[in-house]
Design a protein around this motif. Sequence first.
Motif, mmCIF file in Angstrom:
data_model
loop_
_atom_site.group_PDB
_atom_site.id
_atom_site.type_symbol
_atom_site.label_atom_id
_atom_site.label_comp_id
_atom_site.label_asym_id
_atom_site.label_seq_id
_atom_site.Cartn_x
_atom_site.Cartn_y
_atom_site.Cartn_z
ATOM 1 N N CYS A 206 56.605 81.853 96.448
ATOM 2 C CA CYS A 206 55.778 81.930 97.659
ATOM 3 C C CYS A 206 55.425 80.522 98.108
ATOM 4 C CB CYS A 206 54.476 82.684 97.393
ATOM 5 S SG CYS A 206 54.692 84.287 96.610
ATOM 6 N N HIS A 207 56.056 80.052 99.171
ATOM 7 C CA HIS A 207 55.719 78.743 99.746
ATOM 8 C C HIS A 207 54.683 79.014 100.842
ATOM 9 C CE1 HIS A 207 56.811 74.584 101.261
ATOM 10 N NE2 HIS A 207 56.149 75.104 102.298
ATOM 11 N N LEU A 208 53.401 78.805 100.502
ATOM 12 C CA LEU A 208 52.336 79.139 101.443
ATOM 13 C C LEU A 208 51.666 77.860 101.936
ATOM 14 C CD1 LEU A 208 50.704 82.066 99.374
ATOM 15 C CD2 LEU A 208 52.661 82.175 100.932
ATOM 16 N N GLY A 209 52.118 77.374 103.075
ATOM 17 C CA GLY A 209 51.499 76.198 103.684
ATOM 18 C C GLY A 209 51.105 76.592 105.092
ATOM 19 N N ASN A 210 51.056 75.627 105.972
ATOM 20 C CA ASN A 210 50.813 75.969 107.372
ATOM 21 C C ASN A 210 51.960 76.846 107.866
ATOM 22 O OD1 ASN A 210 49.212 75.871 109.550
ATOM 23 N ND2 ASN A 210 49.326 73.654 109.799
ATOM 24 N N GLY A 211 53.170 76.461 107.488
ATOM 25 C CA GLY A 211 54.322 77.358 107.614
ATOM 26 C C GLY A 211 54.466 78.045 106.268
ATOM 27 N N ALA A 212 54.822 79.324 106.260
ATOM 28 C CA ALA A 212 54.867 80.025 104.970
ATOM 29 C C ALA A 212 56.124 80.885 104.888
ATOM 30 C CB ALA A 212 53.634 80.902 104.810
ATOM 31 N N SER A 213 56.726 80.884 103.694
ATOM 32 C CA SER A 213 57.862 81.779 103.490
ATOM 33 C C SER A 213 57.936 82.184 102.028
ATOM 34 C CB SER A 213 59.176 81.119 103.928
ATOM 35 O OG SER A 213 59.523 80.058 103.077
ATOM 36 N N ILE A 214 58.628 83.272 101.793
ATOM 37 C CA ILE A 214 58.714 83.828 100.447
ATOM 38 C C ILE A 214 60.179 84.162 100.183
ATOM 39 C CG2 ILE A 214 57.967 86.065 101.388
ATOM 40 C CD1 ILE A 214 56.567 86.603 98.729
ATOM 41 N N THR A 215 60.630 83.876 98.951
ATOM 42 C CA THR A 215 62.056 84.030 98.652
ATOM 43 C C THR A 215 62.263 84.809 97.366
ATOM 44 O OG1 THR A 215 62.612 81.982 99.797
ATOM 45 C CG2 THR A 215 64.203 82.720 98.178
ATOM 46 N N ALA A 216 63.273 85.677 97.374
ATOM 47 C CA ALA A 216 63.693 86.398 96.169
ATOM 48 C C ALA A 216 64.872 85.641 95.579
ATOM 49 C CB ALA A 216 64.102 87.813 96.538
ATOM 50 N N ILE A 217 64.778 85.284 94.294
ATOM 51 C CA ILE A 217 65.814 84.463 93.654
ATOM 52 C C ILE A 217 66.338 85.176 92.410
ATOM 53 C CG2 ILE A 217 66.334 82.206 92.608
ATOM 54 C CD1 ILE A 217 63.980 81.077 94.293
ATOM 55 N N LYS A 218 67.629 85.417 92.396
ATOM 56 C CA LYS A 218 68.256 86.114 91.266
ATOM 57 C C LYS A 218 69.444 85.281 90.791
ATOM 58 C CE LYS A 218 69.553 90.879 90.256
ATOM 59 N NZ LYS A 218 69.744 92.193 90.857
ATOM 60 N N GLY A 219 69.517 85.063 89.493
ATOM 61 C CA GLY A 219 70.615 84.249 88.968
ATOM 62 C C GLY A 219 70.595 82.841 89.540
ATOM 63 N N GLY A 220 69.401 82.361 89.908
ATOM 64 C CA GLY A 220 69.272 81.011 90.459
ATOM 65 C C GLY A 220 69.584 80.925 91.947
ATOM 66 N N LYS A 221 69.993 82.066 92.545
ATOM 67 C CA LYS A 221 70.394 82.035 93.951
ATOM 68 C C LYS A 221 69.410 82.796 94.846
ATOM 69 C CE LYS A 221 75.242 81.567 93.021
ATOM 70 N NZ LYS A 221 76.456 82.250 92.705
ATOM 71 N N SER A 222 69.225 82.290 96.058
ATOM 72 C CA SER A 222 68.392 82.989 97.029
ATOM 73 C C SER A 222 69.123 84.256 97.473
ATOM 74 C CB SER A 222 68.144 82.080 98.245
ATOM 75 O OG SER A 222 67.590 82.815 99.308
ATOM 76 N N VAL A 223 68.477 85.414 97.302
ATOM 77 C CA VAL A 223 69.122 86.656 97.741
ATOM 78 C C VAL A 223 68.428 87.241 98.974
ATOM 79 C CG1 VAL A 223 70.184 87.269 95.541
ATOM 80 C CG2 VAL A 223 67.842 88.013 95.997
ATOM 81 N N ASP A 224 67.216 86.777 99.254
ATOM 82 C CA ASP A 224 66.560 87.145 100.515
ATOM 83 C C ASP A 224 65.389 86.204 100.734
ATOM 84 O OD1 ASP A 224 66.063 88.401 102.898
ATOM 85 O OD2 ASP A 224 65.625 90.374 102.047
ATOM 86 N N THR A 225 65.037 86.004 101.983
ATOM 87 C CA THR A 225 63.904 85.145 102.311
ATOM 88 C C THR A 225 63.282 85.612 103.607
ATOM 89 O OG1 THR A 225 63.189 82.836 102.411
ATOM 90 C CG2 THR A 225 65.217 83.352 103.581
ATOM 91 N N SER A 226 61.980 85.293 103.774
ATOM 92 C CA SER A 226 61.238 85.950 104.864
ATOM 93 C C SER A 226 61.416 85.294 106.226
ATOM 94 C CB SER A 226 59.750 86.001 104.508
ATOM 95 O OG SER A 226 59.254 84.695 104.300
ATOM 96 N N MET A 227 61.705 83.981 106.272
ATOM 97 C CA MET A 227 61.920 83.376 107.587
ATOM 98 C C MET A 227 63.318 83.751 108.076
ATOM 99 S SD MET A 227 60.159 79.636 107.428
ATOM 100 C CE MET A 227 58.408 79.447 107.804
ATOM 101 N N GLY A 228 63.512 83.709 109.382
ATOM 102 C CA GLY A 228 64.729 84.300 109.908
ATOM 103 C C GLY A 228 65.628 83.349 110.656
ATOM 104 N N TYR A 229 65.958 83.733 111.870
ATOM 105 C CA TYR A 229 66.772 82.874 112.733
ATOM 106 C C TYR A 229 65.997 81.597 113.033
ATOM 107 C CZ TYR A 229 69.366 81.349 116.859
ATOM 108 O OH TYR A 229 70.088 80.610 117.766
ATOM 109 N N THR A 230 64.675 81.775 113.171
ATOM 110 C CA THR A 230 63.774 80.627 113.334
ATOM 111 C C THR A 230 62.674 80.753 112.269
ATOM 112 O OG1 THR A 230 62.122 81.664 114.759
ATOM 113 C CG2 THR A 230 64.096 80.805 115.853
#
Length: 403
Positions: A206-230
């Motif tokens: 959970c990267h919670l700063g002024n901008g915030a995003s959350i990422t699911a990491i499996k096997g060391g790799k990002s498999v999903d994240t909350s920020m999108g096209y922008t």
Amino acid sequence: MKILVLNCGSSSVKYQVLNMEKENVLAKGLAERIGLKGSRVVHQFNDSKKIIDVDLPNHKKAIEVILNLLVDKEDGVLKSLKEIDAVGHRVVHGGETFFESTLVNDDTYRKLKECENLAPLHNPYNIQGIDACLSLLPGTPQVMVFDTSFHQTMPKEAYLYALPYEWYEKFKIRRYGFHGTSHFYVSRRVAELIGKPVEDLKLITCHLGNGASITAIKGGKSVDTSMGYTPLEGLVMGTRCGDIDPAIPLIIMEKENISPKEMDNILNKKSGILGISGISNDFRDVEESAERGDPKAQLALKIFAYRVRKYIGAYYAILGGLDVLVFTAGVGERSPIIRRMVCENMEHLGIKIDLEKNEVKGEERKISAEDSKVQVWIIPTNEELMIARETIRLISKLGIQRR
Ligand code: ADP
């Protein structure tokens, strides 16, 4: 080896010079208000701080002033600019072109220019920083480290939107994700602290700063994240709305006769914690008002934490379990209240924090209770160090030296 790290924003340049033998910072600072009245450079070195009021009409001039400070006769940290072995640039958007950190050469520079429109608020300034260094530090290798590249491992079902498919083909509309350098850094760091290979762990960061995003990491790799096209999608942020019904802006634009540009400004700059609380985008102010009993401030924090919880649940499901939950960035590192609100009543997912251990600000620390199945950690992020490491890794791999 000494690496200069540059992070060029629309009106600012953040910089650090790191000595990579011990990974220590020799100098760092910020050139701000570039192109505006009142521009200045705040330069920190050896426990000292210098503030230089200087006219900075553009990024090149700002970088020139920074370089001069680094080799200043009296208190420069370098004898000559030749001591800089390479420059690592933070680049926000690498599109589908850049899967990893990349050396700047004619070919990659041209490809970077093709990505410029994907992040019109960021990439043009990152490119200006590269241009400035190519001319001010000729012969010094330049490396681009992208916010998006860590997320290039997401599967298609995670990154494609349910929109007409030709929008993806024609306009490259898809989820890219951001804060990749930070999610990458904290995932590796926490694995190191736990003493397990990151490849064996299921993580939610959970990267919670002024901008915030959350990422699911499996096997060391990002498999999903909350920020999108922008960087507007996903969590509630300081001033950004995060996930909303996409019909809402269309309806309000018609009702209030608002242009796309104005709507963009409202969703990015007047929503989020600021929009709900009406107080501030700074969590410290909102937490203070909430403590004094302000109902809208309390509501803003509740909505923020609720959204983070919702994503944790979603990512738990797609990861098929969870080993470690990580909090990072300004709020994640420094707000015990938010961490508590996010983690409370999560025992059913195996998440239980120790409320006493949670009472810290900005420390690298495990805060889960002894009987918590999931480990919960605070890991202060260090994007500059990550960029410097990537820069060295790449130039060593390619066997490149400054000319
Ligand atoms: P960004 O890089 O996205 O601007 P940061 O990671 O620097 O963001 O985080 C900035 C945010 O951290 C601000 O909204 C600020 O309110 C919040 N923050 C900083 N210190 C604290 C604190 N002690 N308690 C709560 N929030 C804090």
